[in-house]
Design a protein around this motif. Structure first.
Motif: not given
Length: 568
Positions: A249-266, A275-285
């Protein structure tokens, strides 16, 4: 059929030391804050359920639930179900009138809320919340039994029970069970999806239909023992647990903390995003790749330092999933298997398709794939008025409304069931579709007006009458302007009382006295989930069809440039 909590207990007995829940936190969101093994999960769920029973919970009790995804909340949710209760999700950010109407409709006996929310709604933080435009209802004054998570804060009502102390209240009391049939047919989940203060609309799932939903999601993710599912969505997290995997479980929703989610989901085995969360994730990557190599490429050494960039499987759903979004995802995360999931709150999931198949399909519409095993789908062509529905008239296929059945079909809508009406036997999706030669479902439009923003379904017809009553407004129409990731931007188009502009082709503009006045007043008449991103004044509304209804497709074309979006 086995109760889903019983299934979890069975998993706990076979793999007691396997980590069931892993919750991330810390300033960067990368630190593991808590881990719960299957043995620990089983013990805490059973103790909490017994504690609820000892505190007076009875089968059928509805529990207003406002706790973010984290181990304590997941355990309480499972304990409520184990004790025979039903979890009721109501958005605390709704207008006070709509929130009150939903509470009246749901008639909860309990409220489970974070201490922080009590403080923000009725304690010293209330003024801070109001200053940020959040008009929270006074949770502490709800005439229910209160449960809270976290440390006590001012605003938590007297007599509220801290969730962490429920186990101490049990003292050997066993939660109420009932017969197998009774348990399968009990309410388990109530989700408010739309509606007005006079007609709040909620979907009801029983233990049986919720179990069906989780089984279907297991098909989507092909979940297996020992796998990691990194998501804040219980529709993937619970199936992962049932398969003997770890729900991260990520600390925050992906759209609120995409950097943290990108690290966790790796490197995770699976994830589920809107879809909106996917956009936030791809922006970070993509930003990470640019930083690693100014020309946009990632050298082998830099890529090795970064590590795996994505999960093995990433399912995207809860809103339309566009080809453009999947193409971008496949380009940024080529090692990830991308899936587009189709369904509705009433029956979820219903169909799935891989990115490669969807992108390659030469379909005249939006390919959503083949129905999952157990899902029945039919096309009802009798409901389509070709004169009123240009997209159906122009199609080369036999188009009709998509109607679905299956094990995850809701029991019905709350108001219908409480009135004693029979359970639902099918779900009319409102989507216009056809079935291709390979048995795949292709969507081509809507049979009724609906806007999807994030995970919220907005039915314009529910809100437009109230908007037309605003001072200075002659007519009002809500439209959704698509953006490339499949989300929609909500635009409110109004015309001025008195018709000050000349006739002819419609003209639209922003920044007028009327748009400013309306923008200041919409929070009084709209649920915050339906608030427009932009208010536009039109000289007049284009119309279409025999009924001369507002031509929403034409309005989308007119306001798209003002909304700063492109059509999907």
């Amino acid at each position: 059929m086995t109760h889903l909590v019983d299934e979890l207990l069975d998993v706990a007995r076979s793999a007691p030391e396997v980590v069931a829940l892993r919750w991330f936190g810390g300033r960067a969101g990368a630190r593991v804050r808590e881990e719960v093994t299957f043995a620990g999960l089983a013990e805490r769920v059973e103790r909490a359920a017994a504690g609820l029973w000892a505190c007076g919970m009875t089968p059928g009790d509805r529990v207003l639930f406002s706790i973010r995804p984290r181990p304590e909340g997941v355990i309480l949710c499972l304990a409520v179900l184990h004790a025979g209760g039903a979890v009721v999700f109501v958005d605390p950010g709704s207008t006070p009138e709509l929130f009150a109407a939903r509470i009246t409709a749901a008639r909860p006996r309990w409220a489970a809320t974070e201490a922080l929310l009590y403080a923000a709604s009725s304690g010293p933080l209330r003024a801070v919340a109001r200053s940020r435009g959040l008009l929270l209802p006074d949770y502490g004054r709800l005439p229910v039994r209160h449960l809270y998570t976290g440390s006590w804060l001012p605003g938590v009502p007297r007599g509220a029970r801290r969730v962490a102390s429920l186990g101490r209240a049990a003292q050997g009391v066993a939660a109420g069970r009932g017969t197998s049939q009774e348990r399968e047919d009990r309410e388990a989940l109530v989700v408010f999806t739309s509606g007005t203060t006079s007609d709040p609309k909620a979907v009801v799932h029983t233990t049986r239909t919720l179990s069906g939903m989780l089984s279907l999601f297991a098909q989507v993710g092909d979940l297996k023992l020992g796998q990691r599912a990194h998501t804040d969505q219980m529709f993937l997290g619970l199936p992962a647990l049932l398969a003997g995997g770890t729900w991260e479980i990520p600390a925050k929703a992906p759209k609120d903390a995409p950097e943290a989610f990108a690290r966790g989901v790796a490197g995770a085995d699976s994830s589920f995003l809107v879809p909106a969360d996917v956009t936030a994730l791809l922006d970070v990557l993509e930003a990470r790749s640019t930083a690693a190599s100014p020309d946009g490429g990632v050298p082998a050494a830099a890529e090795a330092a970064v590590g795996p960039a994505g999960p093995a499987v990433l399912a995207v759903g809860a809103a339309p999933v566009t080809v453009a979004l999947l193409e971008r995802g496949r380009r940024v995360l080529p090692g990830t298997r991308w899936l587009a999931v189709y369904g509705a709150t009433e029956i979820l999931p219903a169909a799935v398709t891989g990115a490669d198949e969807k992108i390659a399909a030469a379909a005249d519409g939006d390919l959503v794939g083949r129905p999952l095993d157990g899902i029945g789908a039919r096309i009802d062509t009798t409901v389509v008025d070709l004169d009123e529905t240009p997209v159906a008239r122009e199609s080369a296929h036999e188009v009709g409304e998509l109607v679905l059945t299956g094990p995850s079909l809701m029991a019905g809508y709350l108001s219908d069931l409480d009135a004693g009406r029979p359970p639902a036997t099918e779900h009319r999706t409102g989507d216009l579709a056809y079935e291709d030669a390979a048995g795949r479902i292709v969507l081509v439009g809507r049979n009724r007006d609906m806007i999807i923003r994030g995970t919220v379904n907005i039915y314009p017809g529910l809100f437009e009458p109230r908007l037309r009553d605003l001072p200075g407004v002659a007519d009002a129409v809500l439209v959704g302007v698509p953006v490339p990731d499949g989300d929609e931007r909500v635009v409110l188009v109004v015309t001025a009382a008195g018709g000050a502009w000349a006739a002819g082709d419609p003209r639209v503009r922003t920044g007028t006295d009327l748009t400013r006045t309306v923008a200041d007043q919409v929070t009084r008449v709209l649920d915050h989930g339906a608030l427009p991103d932009l208010v536009v004044e039109a000289s007049h509304l284009p119309v279409a069809g025999r009924s001369r209804k507002p031509d929403r497709r034409a309005l989308v074309s007119l306001v798209s440039p003002l909304a700063g979006t492109v059509r999907a």
